[in-house]
Design a protein around this motif. Sequence first.
Motif, short mmCIF file in Angstrom:
data_model
loop_
_atom_site.label_atom_id
_atom_site.label_comp_id
_atom_site.label_asym_id
_atom_site.label_seq_id
_atom_site.Cartn_x
_atom_site.Cartn_y
_atom_site.Cartn_z
N ALA A 186 38.16 50.17 59.20
CA ALA A 186 39.03 49.79 60.52
C ALA A 186 37.92 50.86 61.02
O ALA A 186 37.40 51.15 62.69
CB ALA A 186 39.94 50.60 60.77
N ARG A 187 37.00 52.01 61.09
CA ARG A 187 36.71 52.79 62.25
C ARG A 187 35.37 52.59 61.70
O ARG A 187 34.23 52.77 63.32
CB ARG A 187 36.37 53.93 60.68
CG ARG A 187 37.60 55.31 61.05
CD ARG A 187 37.58 56.60 60.58
NE ARG A 187 37.22 56.65 59.04
CZ ARG A 187 38.28 56.89 58.11
NH1 ARG A 187 39.27 56.84 58.46
NH2 ARG A 187 38.09 56.79 57.30
N SER A 247 48.19 50.19 74.42
CA SER A 247 47.19 50.42 74.62
C SER A 247 46.84 49.44 76.58
O SER A 247 46.52 49.08 77.29
CB SER A 247 46.20 49.07 74.41
OG SER A 247 46.22 48.33 74.05
N THR A 307 43.75 43.95 73.22
CA THR A 307 42.84 45.06 73.90
C THR A 307 42.56 44.19 75.25
O THR A 307 42.49 42.92 75.94
CB THR A 307 41.67 45.40 73.07
OG1 THR A 307 41.47 43.55 73.14
CG2 THR A 307 41.84 45.80 71.82
N ARG A 358 36.88 41.80 65.09
CA ARG A 358 36.80 42.50 64.35
C ARG A 358 37.30 42.58 62.74
O ARG A 358 39.02 42.31 63.40
CB ARG A 358 36.86 43.95 64.59
CG ARG A 358 35.97 44.75 65.38
CD ARG A 358 36.49 45.74 66.91
NE ARG A 358 35.41 45.75 67.38
CZ ARG A 358 36.34 47.05 68.45
NH1 ARG A 358 37.27 47.84 68.30
NH2 ARG A 358 35.34 47.28 69.32
N SER A 369 35.23 49.59 64.10
CA SER A 369 36.13 50.30 66.15
C SER A 369 34.41 50.66 66.76
O SER A 369 34.72 50.61 68.37
CB SER A 369 36.06 51.82 66.08
OG SER A 369 35.53 52.74 65.44
N GLU A 370 33.13 50.55 66.35
CA GLU A 370 32.05 50.96 66.98
C GLU A 370 31.38 49.07 67.14
O GLU A 370 30.60 48.81 67.34
CB GLU A 370 30.92 51.03 66.25
CG GLU A 370 31.74 52.72 66.01
CD GLU A 370 31.55 53.41 67.02
OE1 GLU A 370 30.95 53.45 67.87
OE2 GLU A 370 33.10 54.26 66.67
N ARG A 424 44.03 51.05 65.94
CA ARG A 424 43.06 51.17 66.91
C ARG A 424 42.04 50.98 66.67
O ARG A 424 40.96 51.02 67.69
CB ARG A 424 42.90 52.98 65.99
CG ARG A 424 44.43 54.04 66.58
CD ARG A 424 43.84 55.35 66.41
NE ARG A 424 44.59 56.10 67.15
CZ ARG A 424 45.22 56.96 68.34
NH1 ARG A 424 44.09 56.50 68.92
NH2 ARG A 424 45.77 57.94 68.19
N SER A 425 41.35 50.65 65.85
CA SER A 425 40.24 49.67 65.22
C SER A 425 40.12 48.24 66.11
O SER A 425 39.04 47.83 66.57
CB SER A 425 39.95 49.09 63.99
OG SER A 425 40.80 48.24 63.17
N GLY A 426 41.58 47.77 66.56
CA GLY A 426 41.34 46.16 66.94
C GLY A 426 41.12 45.51 65.81
O GLY A 426 40.77 44.01 66.57
#
Length: 285
Positions: A153-154, A17, A283, A163, A157-158, A190-192
């Motif tokens: 994780a998904r 990233s 990130t 997290r 991610s929002e 990917r979710s951080g």
Amino acid sequence: MVRRSIGILGVVLALSSLPTAKAEPARVYVVVVDGNGQPITGLSSRHFLLRVDGVEPPILGVRPATDPPALVVIVDGYTDFYTLQMRRALRGVLNVLRAVAPEAHVGFMMSEGSTPPALKHVTRDAAALDREAASFIQRGASAPMLESIGVAARVLSEAGPRRLILLLTSQRDSIASSGSAEVTGEAVRRSGASLWALQSTLPMTQSGVVENEKVLKTVTRASGGRREQRLTWLIEEHAIAMTRQMLSQYEVTFELAENGGPGYLRVGVDRQGVEVFAPGWTTLR
């Protein structure tokens, strides 16, 4: 001359990233604990050492993390024999959140398969969360561990920048997973999110659980979390301790080098006898 010694470093992973143009501030969340697992407070930028591809970037600031965390708690592999211990552990986690991070949001994944959890405000939605914690094991078995982590994780991610996933797992009764550790690790990256795992039994050897073990060994550390193995009847005590550790994060901001490409991140502190939990990725702020 002051000799700088570095505590246990965060696991090193490729930083996919990192930016490819101008220098920008980046952020990493770091937990530092002593030899007894107690969070170490009062650290500042002079205590931290960061390296990206062997180069120390300028540290822009270090402070206790203040953004409200978003947490998904996954309960995996526990049967009704452990109902009392698990309900106490879940209540203990909620109590710590309300005391330390009253603006946090939390969701449970424990008996609804791989259904995405709804994140609830730990204070305003206290009654609903307490009912969920008290309903453990009443609605059937949990989903396979790897699939549950991917769903969590998904969902995260929002959420906001902090997290967290807390996995309470008894590998002996886990449902074998069809996924792979690599796919799960990529979903977490990917979710951080940071994955923290409390395991109460030794793993079995069927193929699906072997993949679970890979995640427990590698993704926890790589994401800035940790994995512990404890006796089942002590799970309440250790779930509370792990929650306190998670919430003790420092927010460390630093400057990424101009034209920086994929690289490797290491985080350490200048104290002996400590453990440092930091992800191998970062990130942008």
